[in-house]
Design an enzyme around this catalytic site. Sequence first.
Site, PDB file in Angstrom:
ATOM      1  N   GLU A  35      41.072  26.862  45.668  1.00 53.24           N
ATOM      2  CA  GLU A  35      41.760  27.959  46.347  1.00 53.24           C
ATOM      3  C   GLU A  35      41.576  27.862  47.851  1.00 53.24           C
ATOM      4  O   GLU A  35      42.493  28.160  48.626  1.00 53.24           O
ATOM      5  CB  GLU A  35      41.239  29.304  45.843  1.00 53.24           C
TER       6      GLU A  35
ATOM      7  N   TRP B 292      35.265  35.367  41.674  1.00 57.29           N
ATOM      8  CA  TRP B 292      34.705  34.471  42.685  1.00 57.29           C
ATOM      9  C   TRP B 292      35.684  33.325  42.892  1.00 57.29           C
ATOM     10  O   TRP B 292      36.598  33.112  42.096  1.00 57.29           O
ATOM     11  CB  TRP B 292      33.321  33.959  42.315  1.00 57.29           C
TER      12      TRP B 292
ATOM     13  N   CYS C 129      45.505  34.209  36.489  1.00 61.00           N
ATOM     14  CA  CYS C 129      44.075  34.016  36.737  1.00 61.00           C
ATOM     15  C   CYS C 129      43.465  33.066  35.718  1.00 61.00           C
ATOM     16  O   CYS C 129      43.574  33.287  34.506  1.00 61.00           O
ATOM     17  CB  CYS C 129      43.343  35.357  36.701  1.00 61.00           C
TER      18      CYS C 129
END
Length: 359
Positions: free
Chosen positions: A232, A227, A64
């Site tokens: 992505e 978010w 992440c």
Amino acid sequence: MAARIQAAEAFIGQFAEENPEATGDPERRRREVRRAIESYGTYEHTTEELVFGARVAWRNAARCIGRLYWRSLVVRDLRHLRHPDDIAEQSFEHLRLATNGGRIRPVISVFAPDRPGRPAARLLSEQLVRYADDPASAARLALARNLGWKGGKEEFDLLPLLVQAAPERTPEYYELPGDAVLEVPLRHPEHSGFAGLGLRWYAVPAVSDMTLEIGGVGYPAAPFNGWYMGTEIGSRNLGDSDRYDLLPSIAALFDLNTASDRSLWRDRALVELNLAVLHSFQEAGVTMADHHTESARFLAHIERERRSGRAVPADWSWIVPPLSGSATPVFHRTYDPPDAGLRPALLRRPATDPWGTSS
């Protein structure tokens, strides 16, 4: 049992070290936990331990890039809920809270934990929101239809949520309420014809097929969202050849020369598609990060964690954006390697074996 005691004691020590203002004696807490595990095979986290553990699991997520915000994670303690109906209802409420009118909030909803001999319910859906015509949803679409779902005949139809109460139980499916899902129609800031493609995407990327593990206790139903970063959607979900594979359509719309790869038509189409995604979310007032800003913020996160004396494990192949990677600062450096044993953690479960029966 010894491994669980060791994991629990390590977590209690970490909690005490990082939360010196917390009341209570860590040694007394370790003794309580040890006695509980010896008697019942498990123990129960306090609310404060659960909140801390969930936030640190995000902090430890090596794939992440958005971990700068880990302290802001809203943790919903729903450990008293085990029935699929309740899990579905509160998963939809999770989406409403996370959507927040477009100002997306990072949220995790933690349902009942696994107990010795009594595994808790699993969310079988990859995310709380997914589209039926997404090739990545093929297996779950087939499962939903085998369960009796009749939808999925139109583009961007929402898949139902899939919940399974126990390994031997038939999964349940639940239609997503319209007020729980915010979708953004995609428009291009300079090409009016883009809207004619009829594209859209949902606002909240809530991952739901991972187990939250804290101090030896596993929470298999713990949907979590941050978010979106624009790439992505624009580069992966819509652009990948094994997903929506839209680059040829974008190239045709912009009249790009596709006769040769040397024209870089795929690269140019990717830029236009990503530009449309960022523009559309901004115009709709929905939180979205761009890959340049988020890359700089990730390096700020690393520096903040270094000052706290903590390493930042990172998977380079996931941290570097899939568009213009070398134009971002995260490309030009190495990182602490991912640590499969680092806990607390959000652990991926194989879709083919969500109950771990083959292990």
